[in-house]
Design a protein around this motif. Structure first.
Motif, PDB file in Angstrom:
ATOM      1  N   GLU A 162       1.897 -21.308 -29.200  1.00  0.00           N
ATOM      2  CA  GLU A 162       2.232 -22.449 -28.348  1.00  0.00           C
ATOM      3  C   GLU A 162       0.971 -23.237 -28.027  1.00  0.00           C
ATOM      4  O   GLU A 162      -0.106 -22.663 -27.892  1.00  0.00           O
ATOM      5  N   LEU A 172       1.431 -22.859 -22.495  1.00  0.00           N
ATOM      6  CA  LEU A 172       2.413 -21.919 -21.970  1.00  0.00           C
ATOM      7  C   LEU A 172       2.009 -21.643 -20.528  1.00  0.00           C
ATOM      8  O   LEU A 172       0.985 -21.025 -20.275  1.00  0.00           O
ATOM      9  N   ALA A 215       5.831 -17.166 -26.484  1.00  0.00           N
ATOM     10  CA  ALA A 215       6.895 -17.150 -25.479  1.00  0.00           C
ATOM     11  C   ALA A 215       7.980 -16.220 -25.979  1.00  0.00           C
ATOM     12  O   ALA A 215       8.373 -16.282 -27.141  1.00  0.00           O
ATOM     13  N   ALA A 261       5.797 -15.068 -20.951  1.00  0.00           N
ATOM     14  CA  ALA A 261       4.700 -15.330 -21.868  1.00  0.00           C
ATOM     15  C   ALA A 261       4.114 -13.968 -22.223  1.00  0.00           C
ATOM     16  O   ALA A 261       3.839 -13.163 -21.332  1.00  0.00           O
ATOM     17  N   LEU A 277       7.249 -16.719 -17.055  1.00  0.00           N
ATOM     18  CA  LEU A 277       6.907 -18.131 -17.242  1.00  0.00           C
ATOM     19  C   LEU A 277       7.204 -18.915 -15.963  1.00  0.00           C
ATOM     20  O   LEU A 277       8.111 -18.582 -15.226  1.00  0.00           O
TER      21      LEU A 277
END
Lengths: 233, 463
Positions: free
Chosen positions: B348, B351, B387, B392, B462
């Motif tokens: 990512e 995140l 993710a 995460a 997250l």
């Protein structure tokens, strides 16, 4: 060091620490003044206007942050290097927000302290920062391009011409990232066609073994993952 | 949850008590009324019997007898039955309510006309045996005139029973109302009792979560109020103890740090001024130990702060992907110099988790430091961030010496060092700090390890 010694103010309450700092920094050719209290330090900064201030975060008459702010409120703009309690991230952030320029956590290495002092002075006063200058600095190393020497604490380090060119090139652009290709072009020049990325890695590795205090944990020539190398600022 | 159950319990208890009281009182009232009306009915029947017996019927023909029976029933407003000497039923007026003066001739000889009578709601059961109650409302009188026949009067005017029924209905209504009110009162009382208890629970939960300043509101001087006061007293004491302990640890770390700083600086000066290689070697050795002490005091301070739940401020939004790239950058030089390939598997670009930035930096730095330390030259190290659902996940995988299976469970304990790494530098606090820091961020850390390497997995919720 050179013509006029730069004056550095150390505000630190512990006499043993202060003594070591005075001696260590003094050995580098700076003129060192010591104040054991924040109030005394602020007064000294106001009256004598030193080039740089080393400020301990814990002082008998208050917090280093408050004195840092007081110094800034006086309109003084010289670099302030804060010495903080270990691993105290909050203190670190605060120190920078309070107008400090850099920080070191205790216990720090004298060598690193001196390298930071030099770098702060260079940044603040632009002394010999030009890429064309004959004297360059990398961490606590001094590079003399005319004489083709690299010294630490006045003792010469034994570098090959390529290693010296590599170090000097990085030192001309502190902080800037160069790819291995760029380094080949700039350091090896005309022979560039005969070399590949591997060459750079091998030379960097050997260079580090000579110039780093702890080659296993390099602090001067740094790897930037996926990009290349840069000199620590 | 507890307050609700307390409310329910108290409401049910109050309602139950109200119901019981209503049942007992209603029972007594209805029994008294029932026996009063039963006596009144008997008296009425007796008076009516006297009236009927004063004018005995003629037995010549059934029609005369029937009309006599009708007339007697109309006069007394009871059911009148005439029996022969042997007990054979000679005439029956039927239920007095079915009687109509214009309709006298329609008397059924053997009718059972009690179908349209109001049912007696508690004729059976509440007032003793039904036969007893029935016989008490039937009166048999021998007729004069030597015929041997007798007349039986029953089903006296039901005014008493009507009164009983309406009393019972009123009682039912009042009882239902009382039970409802009692339940409501129970709820209210429980609410009054449980509100301070709920507040106390909340304060205690906050305290357990590390908010040492949490105090319960003291409402009134009752038992709950005194409990809150006593809780607050305890909380104040805990806060004082923890605060002074925390200050002690911070002070101790600082007090140790100061002479260590001086010692280290002096050793560096000595190293610089050392003339012979022997001198330098000894000073270097002393310097390494000084640094070790410094790291130890640093780690102890970090760990004690994390475990005390002390927070440098509320969680911030931290981009863990960016933080991981930063952390990789700061170990890249070391990895390269140690001949370890560093791979980034950060899928990512960004995140975001909510945590303390410095704590996550410590987590990454400690895991990477371990991986580098325990991976021999030529190995590789992979730092991944991805993710997974609502989390995460940061992975640090190395091709290092691994952690023996029987030591994996204890590896996060403080000062715990696996037996195969005793030759490596370290103080056994790094993973304890990782675990505490991850826990503070609401995440979890786990590991898989074999002789081929180790992978640590940190999952953080997250934002």
């Amino acid at each position: 060091m050179t013509e006029r010694p730069q004056s550095i103010l150390v505000i630190e309450d512990d006499p043993a620490v202060a003594e070591a700092l005075i001696e260590g920094i003094g050995d580098e050719g700076y003129e060192v003044h010591w104040e054991a209290t924040g109030t005394g330090g602020v007064a000294h900064a106001r009256d004598r206007s030193p080039q740089l201030i080393v400020l301990d975060v814990r002082l008998p008459d208050g917090s280093g942050f408050d004195f840092c702010r007081q110094i800034r409120l006086l309109g003084l703009r010289q670099p302030i290097l804060m010495l903080t309690v270990q691993a105290d991230e909050v203190d670190k952030v605060l120190g920078l927000e309070m107008g400090a320029d850099d920080y070191l956590t205790k216990p720090y290495r004298l060598r690193e302290l001196i390298a930071r002092i030099r770098s702060l002075l260079r940044r603040a006063y632009g002394e010999l920062a030009s890429a064309q200058a004959d004297i360059l600095y990398a961490g606590d190393l001094t590079i003399d391009r005319t004489r083709a020497t690299v010294t630490r604490d006045g003792r010469p380090l034994n570098l090959t011409p390529t290693e010296l060119r590599l170090l000097a090139f990085l030192a001309q652009h502190p902080g800037q990232v160069f790819s291995r290709g760029q380094l080949i072009e700039n350091v090896w020049g005309s022979d560039a066609d005969f070399y590949d990325d591997k060459t750079v890695s091998v030379h960097v590795r050997r260079l580090r073994e000579k110039i780093e205090v702890e080659p296993g944990d390099p602090r001067i020539v740094l790897t930037v993952p996926g990009l290349g190398y840069r000199l620590a600022t | 949850m507890h307050s609700r159950s307390l409310r329910l319990k108290l409401a049910l208890t109050y309602a139950g008590m109200a119901l019981l009281t209503a049942l007992i009182l209603g029972g007594i009232l209805l029994a008294v009324l029932g026996s009063y009306y039963s006596r009144a009915e008997q008296t009425y029947l007796r008076a009516s019997a006297a009236l009927v017996a004063a004018d005995p019927p003629q037995f010549e023909d059934a029609a005369t007898l029937a009309s006599w029976t009708q007339a007697a029933a109309l006069t007394t407003q009871t059911r009148v039955r005439v029996f022969a000497r042997g007990g054979a039923l000679l005439a029956d007026s039927g239920s007095p309510r079915a009687l109509d003066a214009d309709n006298l001739l329609h008397t059924e000889a053997h009718g059972r006309g009690d179908g349209d009578r109001l049912p007696d709601p508690f004729g059976r059961g509440l007032f003793g045996s039904s036969s007893g109650s029935r016989s008490s409302r039937t009166l048999t009188v021998a007729l004069s005139g030597g015929s041997g026949a007798f007349v039986q009067l029953s089903e006296a005017p039901a005014s008493g029973r009507d009164a009983l029924v309406s009393a019972a209905l009123a009682w039912l209504l009042a009882a239902a109302l009382a039970v409802g009110l009692a339940a409501l009162a129970g709820r209210l009382v429980a609410g009054r009792i449980s509100r301070p208890v709920v507040a106390l629970t909340a304060a205690s939960d906050r305290m357990a979560a590390g908010d040492l300043g949490a105090r319960a509101p003291v409402a009134g001087r009752d038992e709950v109020g005194r409990l809150a006061e006593s809780f607050n007293g305890m909380a104040a004491r805990v806060e004082t103890t923890v605060t002074s302990l925390r200050r002690f640890v911070a002070d101790a770390a600082h007090e140790i740090g100061t002479p260590l700083t001086a010692l280290q600086a002096d050793l560096e000066l000595a190293e610089r001024k050392a003339t012979g290689p022997d001198e330098r070697r000894l000073v270097d050795r002393a310097l390494v130990q000084t640094q070790r002490l410094g790291t130890l005091s640093d780690n102890l301070l970090q760990l004690s702060r994390l475990e005390a739940g002390e927070s440098g401020g509320a969680g911030q939004r931290v981009d863990i992907a960016a933080l991981a790239r930063e952390a990789a950058g700061s170990v890249a030089s070391r990895a390269e110099q140690s001949g370890i390939e560093l791979h980034l598997a950060i899928t990512e670009t960004s995140l975001v988790v909510v945590a303390e930035r410095a704590q996550l930096q410590t987590v990454l730095a400690n895991l990477l430091d371990n991986a580098l330390k325990f991976t021999p030259e030529g190995g590789s190290l992979t730092l991944g961030v991805q993710a997974e659902g609502a989390a995460a996940v940061v992975t640090v995988a190395d091709t290092g010496v691994g952690i023996p299976a029987d030591e994996q469970s204890g590896i996060f304990g403080r000062f715990h060092r696996a037996r195969n790494v005793s030759a490596y530098p370290g103080n056994g606090l790094g993973l304890a700090i990782v675990k505490a820091a991850v826990a503070r961020s609401g995440g979890a850390v786990s590991l898989t390890s074999s002789a081929a390497g180790t992978e640590f997995r940190v999952s953080l919720p997250l934002a």
